[in-house]
Design an enzyme around this catalytic site. Structure first.
Site, PDB file in Angstrom:
ATOM      1  CG  HIS A 158      32.954  28.968 -51.996  1.00  0.00           C
ATOM      2  ND1 HIS A 158      31.578  28.866 -51.958  1.00  0.00           N
ATOM      3  CD2 HIS A 158      33.278  29.196 -53.300  1.00  0.00           C
ATOM      4  CE1 HIS A 158      31.087  29.006 -53.189  1.00  0.00           C
ATOM      5  NE2 HIS A 158      32.100  29.219 -54.021  1.00  0.00           N
ATOM      6  CB  SER A 279      44.771  37.595 -22.600  1.00  0.00           C
ATOM      7  OG  SER A 279      44.309  36.766 -21.553  1.00  0.00           O
ATOM      8  CE  LYS A 285      43.814  35.159 -26.675  1.00  0.00           C
ATOM      9  NZ  LYS A 285      43.078  34.698 -27.831  1.00  0.00           N
ATOM     10  CD  GLU A 292      38.054  40.429 -31.370  1.00  0.00           C
ATOM     11  OE1 GLU A 292      37.410  39.467 -30.947  1.00  0.00           O
ATOM     12  OE2 GLU A 292      39.105  40.834 -30.817  1.00  0.00           O
TER      13      GLU A 292
END
Ligand code: ARG
Length: 461
Positions: A158, A279, A285, A292
């Site tokens: 979970h 970024s 970043k 992804e």
């Protein structure tokens, strides 16, 4: 426009736009090598059946080899051709080289079975390439499991801390899933491994074709059972798309694990600069874009499977042109899995573990199961022990502490069965060592599992 193979029946030429719409050469030219291989075997079978003279058969064979060599030497020959499909291209090029003998090649044969045999040959030779990409990913897991040694981390259910495990156990969990994908691709390959030739357009062929010889000659282990079924059967494509989609689902779940466990919040792993992006606006970043993309592309793989099943479901018996759509999907699935597996393997191989962070995260209240087991070991029924441990965990959680803050007197306030063995028993390492089964995170079990995966990689390389 080259005249289609079937122009005799028609008084008018095809509408150019409509013909272009139905053409598949741009896609099915990937089957070129297989089409030539299938045609060479077919010519041989025709000669054995006494349909082709030995002279015609050898002219056809030499002509097909010449077409093969010409395209390999100059791929634009096929890239720029305007034939209806790869079968028409090969036949036209053959006839251009050897004349009438070439016009005898299609005797007793249909493109319906030709496309099926080509596609089956193609998948049989390309699936091992996909498997190689997946095996190299499993090898990256082996590398990480070896590097992690006896480092510990929390496992999650979970997405809440569950129980301590070896970091190696985590990596080997992903290896186990990817190994199933490799097995599943073996099954897909096995399903493709059936010779459809001899089915004709739908009813079978009228010539004395030795299908067992043809199967052997083309490397198929068996022959289809029914010509009607064979002409409209693309189950092997659906099975391949399923195997691809399942692999992509696993790559996606792995990508998600790496993405989340390398966030500032978790900090368990550091993604290597070489597989991250920055970024344009925020200088600090370091984004896991390649992973992804793996996660994102998995949706497409699932869509292709669902789309193909939908395309098949309403088809009447025998061949229908709808079936032409299968190749674009399978080729895209092939490219997708190979690219995603390779990218993921690089990302995994270059990951850095932060063992202090993972150990710290594995040391808190997730040792509550050990506390319960400790009492069980001293005779308490598990359900009672669970309640005692739960009460301690609730109190500790409320005061922002963990089990290591308790003195023996504190422990004994919860239950008199606690003794000073509790300090040794309630650590991540003790919890891990206490697991016993072969599939568990016990260090000896994990070492054996690692050796097994290592041997599997070796056997597959
Ligand atoms: N391009 C076709 C396909 O991929 C080849 C079979 C053509 N057969 C036919 N009857 N039009 O399915």
């Amino acid at each position: 426009m080259s005249a289609p193979l079937w122009s005799g029946r028609f008084a008018a030429a095809p509408d150019e736009e409509v013909f272009a719409y139905g053409k598949s050469l741009g896609v099915d030219r990937r089957l070129f090598d297989d089409d030539v291989a299938g045609s060479r075997a077919w010519a041989e079978a025709l000669a054995r059946a006494g349909v082709l003279s030995a002279a015609d058969a050898s002219a056809i064979d030499a002509g097909l080899v010449a077409v093969l060599d010409a395209v390999h030497a100059n791929p634009t020959l096929i890239a720029n051709a305007d034939d209806e499909d790869v079968h028409s291209f090969v036949e036209r090029e053959l006839v251009a080289r050897i004349g009438d003998a070439g016009r005898r090649l299609h005797t007793g044969r249909s493109r319906n079975e030709q496309v099926s045999v080509d596609f089956r040959l193609y998948l049989k030779r390309r699936i091992p390439e996909i498997q190689r990409a997946l095996v190299s990913l499993v090898d990256a897991f082996v590398h990480q499991a070896e590097t992690a040694g006896d480092a510990v981390m929390p496992s999650y259910t979970h997405l809440r801390r569950a129980q301590p495990v070896l970091v190696a156990h985590f990596f080997l969990s992903h290896a186990a899933a990817i190994r199933r994908d490799v097995d599943r691709l073996d099954m897909a390959r096995g399903e493709a491994d059936v010779l459809p030739l001899g089915s004709g357009a739908i009813a079978g062929t009228a010539y004395d074709i030795d299908t067992a010889f043809l199967a052997h000659r083309l490397g198929f282990s068996r022959v289809v059972a029914n010509s009607i079924d064979a002409s409209g059967d693309r189950d092997f494509v659906a099975t391949f798309l399923y195997a691809s989609a399942a692999a992509m689902v696993h790559l996606s779940r792995l990508a998600e694990d790496v993405i989340i466990l390398s966030t500032e919040e978790f900090g368990f792993f550091e993604i290597h600069d070489s597989v991250a992006t920055g970024s344009s606006l925020m200088p600090q970043k370091k984004n896991p874009d390649p992973l992804e993309l793996v996660r994102g592309k998995s949706g497409k793989a699932i869509g292709m499977l669902a789309g193909w099943l939908a395309s098949m479901k309403g088809l009447p018996f025998g061949y229908n042109k709808d079936l032409q759509e299968d190749k674009a999907l399978a080729f895209e699935a092939e490219d997708l899995v190979i690219a995603c597996a390779r990218t993921t393997a690089t990302a995994v191989r270059t990951l850095t573990l932060r063992p202090e962070t993972t150990r710290q995260a594995a040391s808190g209240l997730l040792l509550a199961t050990e506390v319960a087991d400790y009492l069980v070991g001293r005779g308490l029924p598990f359900r009672t022990a669970h309640e005692v441990s739960g009460r301690i965990a609730r109190d500790l959680y409320g005061s922002g502490r963990d089990f290591s803050s308790l003195s023996l007197a504190d422990w004994q306030r919860y239950h008199q069965l606690f003794d000073d063995g509790v300090f040794r028993a309630i650590t991540p390492e003790a919890a891990i060592a206490a697991r016993r089964t072969p599939q568990s995170t016990n260090p000896r079990a994990v070492a054996a599992a690692l050796a097994d995966v290592r041997a599997w990689v070796k056997g597959r390389s």
